[in-house]
Every structure is written in structure tokens, then in C-alpha cells.
Design an enzyme around this catalytic site. Structure first.
Site, PDB file in Angstrom:
ATOM      1  N   GLY A  20      66.409  60.655  45.725  1.00 37.36           N
ATOM      2  CA  GLY A  20      66.784  61.508  46.850  1.00 37.36           C
ATOM      3  C   GLY A  20      66.047  62.825  46.952  1.00 37.36           C
ATOM      4  O   GLY A  20      66.476  63.705  47.705  1.00 37.36           O
ATOM      5  N   GLY A  21      64.929  62.962  46.252  1.00 45.22           N
ATOM      6  CA  GLY A  21      64.234  64.247  46.258  1.00 45.22           C
ATOM      7  C   GLY A  21      62.866  64.240  46.896  1.00 45.22           C
ATOM      8  O   GLY A  21      62.191  65.277  46.927  1.00 45.22           O
ATOM      9  N   SER A  22      62.425  63.087  47.429  1.00 47.88           N
ATOM     10  CA  SER A  22      61.114  63.044  48.075  1.00 47.88           C
ATOM     11  C   SER A  22      61.103  61.938  49.119  1.00 47.88           C
ATOM     12  O   SER A  22      61.917  61.008  49.078  1.00 47.88           O
ATOM     13  CB  SER A  22      60.001  62.790  47.045  1.00 47.88           C
ATOM     14  N   ASP A  68      65.110  58.740  35.197  1.00 46.79           N
ATOM     15  CA  ASP A  68      64.272  57.561  35.414  1.00 46.79           C
ATOM     16  C   ASP A  68      65.223  56.389  35.629  1.00 46.79           C
ATOM     17  O   ASP A  68      65.962  56.000  34.724  1.00 46.79           O
ATOM     18  CB  ASP A  68      63.391  57.333  34.189  1.00 46.79           C
ATOM     19  N   ASN A  95      68.131  53.873  47.254  1.00 44.16           N
ATOM     20  CA  ASN A  95      66.914  54.099  48.031  1.00 44.16           C
ATOM     21  C   ASN A  95      65.640  54.005  47.206  1.00 44.16           C
ATOM     22  O   ASN A  95      64.612  53.550  47.696  1.00 44.16           O
ATOM     23  CB  ASN A  95      67.004  55.484  48.689  1.00 44.16           C
ATOM     24  N   SER A 147      63.376  45.965  52.662  1.00 43.57           N
ATOM     25  CA  SER A 147      62.128  46.287  53.367  1.00 43.57           C
ATOM     26  C   SER A 147      61.753  45.126  54.269  1.00 43.57           C
ATOM     27  O   SER A 147      61.892  43.958  53.901  1.00 43.57           O
ATOM     28  CB  SER A 147      60.997  46.548  52.374  1.00 43.57           C
ATOM     29  N   TYR A 160      57.042  43.661  44.685  1.00 44.30           N
ATOM     30  CA  TYR A 160      57.887  44.506  45.530  1.00 44.30           C
ATOM     31  C   TYR A 160      58.547  43.665  46.624  1.00 44.30           C
ATOM     32  O   TYR A 160      59.753  43.779  46.875  1.00 44.30           O
ATOM     33  CB  TYR A 160      57.021  45.608  46.146  1.00 44.30           C
ATOM     34  N   ALA A 163      61.322  41.592  45.168  1.00 49.40           N
ATOM     35  CA  ALA A 163      62.497  42.415  44.869  1.00 49.40           C
ATOM     36  C   ALA A 163      63.278  42.736  46.135  1.00 49.40           C
ATOM     37  O   ALA A 163      64.512  42.692  46.153  1.00 49.40           O
ATOM     38  CB  ALA A 163      62.071  43.705  44.168  1.00 49.40           C
TER      39      ALA A 163
END
Length: 256
Positions: A20-22, A68, A95, A147, A160, A163
Site C-alpha cells: 500500500g505504499g507505492s 516482505d 494488492n 489481472s 505471474y 498466479a
């Protein structure tokens, strides 16, 4: 940040966001703060300055916990810190992800496991961690980020894509298991969102033009488009939606 709607029931809610920081995650953190929610988030990179900026802007500083997400014990500990600071988590947003490009030939077992440990495994264990409190509260919302890449069958990052396909399956299984407790579990399926990372690493003039031709809506997606959809899924505005995959991609793929 443009606010198209106010979701009054999100005010005061305890929200936990991975990554949640970028990028999109930072936009999500701000979006929930703008609704009056109490937000905690984990991020591997330092997001201290971002958290401070959000505190100055909204008068409520989000709780940034360095973590992490491949370390499940550390992730569970961070969620316990979130609950202690803000009360039981009632909204979980999975996210965090890494869409690193790779070929089929270059990946070994360790690479494959590392990718899934970022892009799929945390979704299971964060849900496992919040479920007991959500059951006690008699409600909860879990939003798992998938996605559109897997619906498009995109090449170049198959671990990816695999997943992200798994996330929709996990979402449906959890929705069935937790639904009797009024816990809703949905997947959000973004298309190509032009974050700064995407622009720096993979967006070319030709690639952007080609992708826009695939969209029904001829405008590239930005973080806000994903924030608004997430707020909707978190709010009781969508109270009878669960086990769904909500696609926000400008009309490239179709579900249903």
C-alpha cells in the site's frame, strides 16, 4: 485525488492493504483515507515519507509496517499490529504483486516459487488471518487483485499470469467457505494501468497505441480507476456481490 463518490459506511473501518505504499497500492491507501477509513499497509520498500504526507493531507496517518509479504509469519505479525492499532480488520485488500517479465526457458524452480510466494500465497494466508475476527464481527470484505493478463493469455510473464488465474479460483472458493458468515470475497481484475513503474519499464509508444486499440474506451487506465472499483467492492454498496471477478480494463476482455 478525484472523488466521484462517497461511501459513508467506510468511515472508521479498519483496512489492511498489502503493497500500500507505492503505485496502485499508494492510491488505494489514499482512497480509503479520503473515505475516513483507518488504514494500515505493508510494503517492502520504505514508505515512511508517503505515510507522513498522507497524515498531513488527511489528518490521519496510515500505519506503515515494513514487511516482505513472502515472510508469512512477518505478514501475520503486521496484521496483528494493524488490528491492535485500528481494531479488527474488516476490509482486506490483497494488492501487492510483482509482474517481472521472463521467458519460459530462463525460470527454474526457485524463480517459480518466488513468483508464487509474492503473487498468490499471501492472498491465502491473509484471508486465513482475518477470517476469525470477521466471523466474530459478522461481516467483512476481502478484495483480491487479479489481472486481465490471464484473461488475455499474455506472454512474457507466465508465472505471474498463472498466479493471477489462481487468485480468481481462490476467491471463489473462499467466497463459498466464508459466505455463511457474511464475509464477501471478490476479485478485482485490472487491465493495463499506467503507473509510473509501467511507464518506466514496459510502456512504449507502439505498445500503448496497440493496447488502446484493443480497448472499447479509448483512454488509458490510471490508478484512480482501480481505487474507485475497490471502494465499491469494500462498501456495503456491493453487499450482495461475492465470488465475482470485476474487470476494469476499458473493455478489452469480457466475462459472463
Amino acid at each position: 485525488m478525484q472523488t466521484y463518490a462517497t461511501f459513508h459506511d467506510l468511515k472508521g473501518k479498519s483496512v489492511f492493504i498489502t503493497g500500500g505504499g507505492s503505485g496502485i497500492g499508494a492510491a488505494l491507501t489514499e482512497g480509503f483515507l479520503a473515505q475516513g477509513a483507518k488504514v494500515a499497509f505493508v510494503q517492502r520498500s520504505d514508505a515512511t515519507d508517503f505515510a507522513a504526507d498522507m497524515g498531513d493531507k488527511y489528518g490521519r496517518r496510515p500505519l506503515f509496517i515494513p514487511c516482505d509479504i513472502t515472510d508469512i509469519d512477518a505478514l501475520k505479525s503486521a496484521m496483528a499490529q494493524s488490528a491492535e492499532a485500528h481494531g479488527d480488520i474488516s476490509i482486506l485488500v490483497n494488492n501487492a504483486a510483482n509482474d517481472q517479465r521472463h521467458s519460459l526457458e530462463e525460470y527454474d524452480v526457485a524463480d517459480w516459487e518466488k513468483s508464487l510466494n509474492i503473487n498468490l500465497r499471501p492472498h491465502y494466508f491473509t484471508a486465513q488471518t482475518v477470517a476469525p475476527a470477521m466471523k466474530r464481527m459478522g461481516e467483512g470484505a476481502i478484495i483480491n487483485f487479479s489481472s486481465a493478463s490471464y484473461l488475455m493469455g499474455n506472454a512474457g510473464f507466465s508465472s505471474y499470469v498463472a498466479a493471477k488465474a489462481g487468485i480468481t479460483g481462490l476467491t471463489r472458493a473462499l467466497a463459498r467457505e466464508l459466505g455463511a458468515h457474511n464475509i464477501r470475497v471478490n476479485a478485482l481484475v485490472p487491465g493495463w494501468v499506467l503507473t509510473q513503474k509501467q511507464l518506466d519499464k514496459w510502456a512504449t509508444e507502439e505498445g500503448l497505441k496497440e493496447h488502446l486499440e484493443k480497448q472499447c474506451l479509448k483512454e488509458h487506465l490510471v490508478e484512480q480507476d482501480i481505487v474507485d472499483a475497490t471502494l465499491f467492492l469494500a462498501s456495503k454498496t456491493s453487499r450482495m456481490m461475492t465470488s465475482q471477478a470485476l474487470v476494469v480494463d476499458g473493455g478489452v476482455v469480457m466475462t459472463g
